[in-house]
Design a protein around this motif. Structure first.
Motif, mmCIF file in Angstrom:
data_model
loop_
_atom_site.group_PDB
_atom_site.id
_atom_site.type_symbol
_atom_site.label_atom_id
_atom_site.label_comp_id
_atom_site.label_asym_id
_atom_site.label_seq_id
_atom_site.Cartn_x
_atom_site.Cartn_y
_atom_site.Cartn_z
ATOM 1 N N GLY A 520 0.815 -1.197 0.000
ATOM 2 C CA GLY A 520 0.000 0.000 0.000
ATOM 3 C C GLY A 520 0.853 1.252 0.000
ATOM 4 O O GLY A 520 1.952 1.289 -0.559
ATOM 5 N N ALA A 521 0.332 2.298 0.649
ATOM 6 C CA ALA A 521 1.050 3.576 0.724
ATOM 7 C C ALA A 521 2.050 3.521 1.876
ATOM 8 O O ALA A 521 1.662 3.433 3.044
ATOM 9 N N VAL A 522 3.327 3.546 1.539
ATOM 10 C CA VAL A 522 4.395 3.439 2.538
ATOM 11 C C VAL A 522 5.163 4.753 2.582
ATOM 12 O O VAL A 522 5.638 5.241 1.546
ATOM 13 N N VAL A 523 5.266 5.339 3.759
ATOM 14 C CA VAL A 523 6.071 6.540 3.958
ATOM 15 C C VAL A 523 7.362 6.141 4.666
ATOM 16 O O VAL A 523 7.323 5.476 5.713
ATOM 17 N N ILE A 524 8.480 6.519 4.071
ATOM 18 C CA ILE A 524 9.787 6.323 4.705
ATOM 19 C C ILE A 524 10.274 7.683 5.164
ATOM 20 O O ILE A 524 10.410 8.612 4.353
ATOM 21 N N TYR A 525 10.504 7.818 6.453
ATOM 22 C CA TYR A 525 11.012 9.072 7.000
ATOM 23 C C TYR A 525 12.504 8.914 7.241
ATOM 24 O O TYR A 525 12.931 8.147 8.101
ATOM 25 N N ASP A 526 13.313 9.641 6.449
ATOM 26 C CA ASP A 526 14.766 9.507 6.492
ATOM 27 C C ASP A 526 15.380 10.742 7.137
ATOM 28 O O ASP A 526 15.505 11.796 6.513
ATOM 29 N N ASP A 527 15.770 10.598 8.391
ATOM 30 C CA ASP A 527 16.526 11.654 9.077
ATOM 31 C C ASP A 527 17.928 11.150 9.407
ATOM 32 O O ASP A 527 18.581 11.648 10.310
ATOM 33 N N ASP A 528 18.362 10.138 8.648
ATOM 34 C CA ASP A 528 19.714 9.586 8.771
ATOM 35 C C ASP A 528 20.608 10.189 7.689
ATOM 36 O O ASP A 528 21.765 10.493 7.929
ATOM 37 N N LEU A 549 9.257 8.958 0.068
ATOM 38 C CA LEU A 549 10.397 9.169 0.970
ATOM 39 C C LEU A 549 10.385 10.621 1.406
ATOM 40 O O LEU A 549 10.451 11.528 0.568
ATOM 41 N N VAL A 550 10.295 10.845 2.695
ATOM 42 C CA VAL A 550 10.244 12.187 3.276
ATOM 43 C C VAL A 550 11.534 12.427 4.040
ATOM 44 O O VAL A 550 11.966 11.578 4.838
ATOM 45 N N THR A 551 12.162 13.579 3.812
ATOM 46 C CA THR A 551 13.395 13.903 4.519
ATOM 47 C C THR A 551 13.460 15.395 4.799
ATOM 48 O O THR A 551 13.054 16.202 3.948
ATOM 49 N N PRO A 552 13.942 15.796 5.968
ATOM 50 C CA PRO A 552 14.102 17.230 6.233
ATOM 51 C C PRO A 552 15.294 17.842 5.505
ATOM 52 O O PRO A 552 15.456 19.064 5.503
ATOM 53 N N ALA A 574 13.581 7.647 -8.562
ATOM 54 C CA ALA A 574 12.620 8.254 -9.478
ATOM 55 C C ALA A 574 12.174 7.250 -10.533
ATOM 56 O O ALA A 574 10.981 7.182 -10.886
ATOM 57 N N ALA A 575 13.100 6.448 -11.032
ATOM 58 C CA ALA A 575 12.755 5.444 -12.043
ATOM 59 C C ALA A 575 11.827 4.380 -11.486
ATOM 60 O O ALA A 575 11.037 3.788 -12.232
ATOM 61 N N LEU A 576 11.898 4.139 -10.173
ATOM 62 C CA LEU A 576 11.034 3.150 -9.536
ATOM 63 C C LEU A 576 9.688 3.732 -9.110
ATOM 64 O O LEU A 576 8.868 3.025 -8.533
ATOM 65 N N GLY A 577 9.492 5.009 -9.375
ATOM 66 C CA GLY A 577 8.225 5.639 -9.026
ATOM 67 C C GLY A 577 8.134 6.126 -7.599
ATOM 68 O O GLY A 577 7.033 6.446 -7.126
ATOM 69 N N VAL A 578 9.254 6.198 -6.900
ATOM 70 C CA VAL A 578 9.238 6.691 -5.521
ATOM 71 C C VAL A 578 9.012 8.199 -5.532
ATOM 72 O O VAL A 578 9.683 8.943 -6.259
ATOM 73 N N ARG A 579 8.071 8.659 -4.753
ATOM 74 C CA ARG A 579 7.843 10.094 -4.585
ATOM 75 C C ARG A 579 8.832 10.611 -3.549
ATOM 76 O O ARG A 579 8.901 10.080 -2.431
ATOM 77 N N ILE A 580 9.569 11.637 -3.907
ATOM 78 C CA ILE A 580 10.607 12.179 -3.034
ATOM 79 C C ILE A 580 10.157 13.544 -2.525
ATOM 80 O O ILE A 580 9.885 14.453 -3.317
ATOM 81 N N VAL A 581 10.068 13.684 -1.212
ATOM 82 C CA VAL A 581 9.631 14.926 -0.583
ATOM 83 C C VAL A 581 10.763 15.413 0.318
ATOM 84 O O VAL A 581 11.055 14.796 1.356
ATOM 85 N N THR A 582 11.415 16.502 -0.075
ATOM 86 C CA THR A 582 12.545 17.024 0.690
ATOM 87 C C THR A 582 12.121 18.215 1.544
ATOM 88 O O THR A 582 11.061 18.813 1.335
ATOM 89 N N GLN A 583 12.941 18.530 2.511
ATOM 90 C CA GLN A 583 12.760 19.669 3.418
ATOM 91 C C GLN A 583 11.427 19.603 4.176
ATOM 92 O O GLN A 583 10.809 20.613 4.469
ATOM 93 N N ARG A 584 11.017 18.370 4.477
ATOM 94 C CA ARG A 584 9.856 18.166 5.335
ATOM 95 C C ARG A 584 10.174 17.062 6.332
ATOM 96 O O ARG A 584 10.923 16.127 6.016
ATOM 97 N N ALA A 585 9.607 17.171 7.504
ATOM 98 C CA ALA A 585 9.820 16.187 8.556
ATOM 99 C C ALA A 585 8.489 15.598 8.982
ATOM 100 O O ALA A 585 7.467 16.301 9.036
ATOM 101 N N VAL A 586 8.486 14.307 9.267
ATOM 102 C CA VAL A 586 7.309 13.665 9.864
ATOM 103 C C VAL A 586 7.244 14.087 11.327
ATOM 104 O O VAL A 586 8.233 13.962 12.067
ATOM 105 N N VAL A 587 6.088 14.605 11.735
ATOM 106 C CA VAL A 587 5.959 15.092 13.115
ATOM 107 C C VAL A 587 4.958 14.286 13.931
ATOM 108 O O VAL A 587 4.931 14.392 15.160
#
Length: 695
Positions: A520-528, A549-552, A574-587
């Protein structure tokens, strides 16, 4: 032990100009983070390679003139006579075992912002400086007088290099960094005079320069020419143009040194480039010139090396990263000990040293750049101290390296691992997409430990503090690793974030332990910000999930800019269709969604999620250390002189930090306490003669 006959071709001498290389092992120029700041450390590193059997050994790129330099990056310099002493010492170190010593002269031109010298940058065509940091500086266009001066500067630098004792001079025109490539490439050459336009015109400067140096130095030095196989940039210098150029000028240098594209193309990490990946670009070029050809490709297998020489693809096997991972690679092949090669894993942590303006390090070879600073040798350990028995707890990268190195010193070592499998984090991470080569960290050490009769390995042996105290070891080394946090705390959030249990939360440990990737819809929060977030995004996308993929950070896997793979990671996701969201953090997380926040403004938003994967901070698995520390009063009665915690169990970091920690523990056991003295040597200008205390 005799080597396989198929490897004999690698030890046939070969000519470069008037010089004879003793074998086909060619250490191509590579940076190391030492440069002008740590010249003795860099010279000692090259000397170890000479001892290891390399036939040709080069410096890194050497800034040949003060009008073009790449501060803040730290390279060698050949600006004036004062620079010769250090370079001469390096050349002599390279030649101690019969290797040819080479120096790579570089004029960065449009890649040189001149932040230190404050000279106005010059380029083939004026444009904004093209460098890693994208300084807001432009270079002016060279006129004919500038070009004549540039030729003269090259000649003077070549003369100095010859006086310093170098046999080979490499003219640098690859990776987008050398002015020679800037003349050849339509990307950087927009001229409409005799130096622009046709390939013949764009090659004019090179022909003139080689002629100038030969006129002044004759055949006292051999000239090599390093060019890109394929510039990989719009209208850049293509592979077909390179072949045309070599066919037109086959006799120009004494050797053609060919390397792929930009640095990130040439030094592609194992996650994106296999061994010998550049062969299709170099195959057939050898037929266009009577001069020898060297190429690269993270070669670690002598079979692959010998095949390319035998097939006439290459005359010399060029190595940078493999020569760092194992400076003794040629000698081990020569002696029929290929199984003892400490193979490069292609993690590019060595490059991160140069990119962060610090001393380089190597995941596989913890002695790299410590040869002079600490006196460490990659193949020889210091003698055993007065103690005899050591218990190492944990068989991850740090524990394996500690046990191996302690065993070589002569200690009786017991290595206790809580699980069945040796390797710790490496054993788990090697199963993730693209990271199989990283398993070499464990494979090499397990194999070497297996040859040591004084090291015993105990699997499935989880120990308590009571058991450790009962065993009677004199020293205990705790390398028990770490685990990923599941509360969201890391850099952006230094404390746990609100997590509603209605939304499933996973960590990298869960997936590496065998949990099915969520659907389903998977969010990966990367602060590493290193590789793990991107790797898990790839894993889940390939399993069919809709991944965001969400990263600050400003970039996905931001720190991998330093390992030259950030762009490749973004393109892969991007080729795999991953949506990349930068400069945002999961709160926060709630059933069916996560809440995010703009890293700059704090503006809130929501996104749908069926599962959340947290790639945030790691915590040490230090329970055993804390339990033993609480019973410090019992140590003496148990015969225990010391307990040390190392690697991720002390403070989580990349794998290279763990192997270094294990090696350092083994080196320093039983050593005298140095107090607050520096544990390494450094070079610093001696200003004492000019200094007087204030009155």
């Amino acid at each position: 032990m005799s080597r396989p006959p198929g490897h004999d071709i690698l030890f046939e001498p070969a000519r470069i100009g008037r010089f004879i290389a003793k074998n086909r092992f060619y250490q191509v120029p590579h940076c190391n983070g030492g440069g002008y700041r740590d010249p003795s450390a860099a010279a000692a590193m090259r000397a170890v390679k000479a001892e290891g059997g390399w036939g040709v050994i080069f410096t890194e790129q050497v800034e040949m003139h003060h009008t073009s330099e790449i501060t803040p990056f730290i390279e060698l310099r050949l600006w004036e006579e004062k620079d010769l002493a250090g370079l001469a010492r390096m050349a002599a170190a390279m030649k101690t075992e019969g290797a040819l010593a080479g120096i790579q002269l570089a004029y960065p031109a449009v890649n040189g912002p001149n932040l230190y010298t404050r000279e106005v940058p010059m380029a083939v065509t004026g444009m904004p400086v093209r460098a890693f940091i994208n300084d807001p500086v432009s270079a002016r266009t060279m006129d004919r007088e500038d070009i004549r001066a540039l030729r003269l500067w090259h000649v003077k630098a070549a003369e100095r290099a010859a006086r310093a004792g170098f046999d080979l001079i490499c003219l640098y025109g690859a990776h987008g960094f050398g002015v020679l490539q800037h003349f050849l490439s339509r990307v950087t050459n927009h001229r409409d005079d005799e130096y622009g336009g046709s390939l013949e015109n764009r090659g004019r400067f090179l022909r003139e320069l080689v002629g100038d140096i030969r006129e002044r130095l004759g055949d006292s030095v051999a000239l090599t020419l390093r060019l890109s196989l394929e510039e990989m940039a719009g209208e850049g210098f293509s592979n077909s143009e390179l072949r045309d150029f070599i066919e037109m000028h086959g006799d120009l240098p004494d050797l053609w040194d060919l390397a792929h594209g930009a640095w990130e193309d040439c030094s592609g990490p194992s996650r994106f480039a296999e061994e010998g990946a550049q062969e299709p670009l170099v195959a057939g070029i050898r037929d266009l010139t009577p001069k020898p050809v060297v190429g690269v490709g993270r070669f670690t297998s002598p079979d692959a090396m010998a095949r390319q020489v035998r097939a006439g693809v290459l005359d010399f096997i060029g190595c940078a990263r493999p020569s760092i991972a194992d400076p003794f690679l040629p000698r081990k092949v020569e002696e029929g000990r290929a199984e003892d090669i400490r193979e490069c894993i292609g993690c590019n942590i060595c490059i991160s040293g140069d990119m962060t303006m610090s001393l380089s390090r190597c995941t596989q070879n913890p002695t790299f750049m410590e040869e002079w600073r600490k006196g460490w040798h990659p193949e020889i350990m210091n003698p055993k101290g007065p103690s005899d028995r050591v218990l190492v707890v944990g068989a991850g990268p740090a524990g394996l390296e500690a046990a191996r190195a302690l065993g070589l010193r002569g200690y009786d070592v017991a290595l206790a691992e809580a699980t069945r499998e040796l390797g710790g984090r490496v054993a788990r991470e090697r199963l993730l997409p693209g990271l199989s080569a990283w398993g070499r960290v464990a494979d090499y050490r397990v194999f070497q430990i297996g040859k040591l009769p004084n090291v015993e390995v105990y699997r499935e042996s989880r120990l308590s503090a009571e058991e450790v105290l009962e065993f009677g070891f004199e020293h205990v080394c705790l390398a028990t690793g770490s685990h990923w946090r599941r509360d969201g705390a890391a850099r952006f959030h230094v404390r746990p974030i609100p997590l509603d249990p209605a939304l499933p939360v996973l960590t990298p440990d869960d997936l590496m332990a065998g949990a099915e990737p969520p659907s389903g819809a998977v969010v990966i929060y990367d602060d590493d910000h290193y590789y793990m977030g991107g790797v898990l995004a790839e894993l889940c996308a390939k399993a069919g999930a809709e991944v965001t993929l969400v990263t600050p950070a400003a970039l996905v896997s931001h720190w991998t800019v330093n390992t030259l793979e950030q762009g490749a990671i973004h393109r892969r996701l991007a080729a795999l269709g991953v949506r990349i969201v930068t400069q945002r953090a999961v709160v926060a997380r709630r059933a069916g969604m996560v809440e995010t926040e703009c890293a700059a403004t704090g503006a809130r938003g929501e996104m749908a999620a069926d599962a959340l994967i947290l790639v945030t901070a790691r915590e040490p698995d230090d329970a055993l250390w804390r339990a033993l520390k609480a019973r410090r009063g019992d140590w003496a009665e148990a015969g225990l002189a010391s307990v040390r915690v190392i690697g991720d169990a002390e403070a989580p970091a990349p794998i290279a930090w763990a192997t270094y920690a294990g090696h350092r523990y083994a080196r320093e056991l039983d050593a005298a306490d140095t107090g607050d003295n520096l544990p390494f040597r450094r070079e610093i200008a001696d200003l004492a003669a000019d200094w007087e205390p204030s009155r």
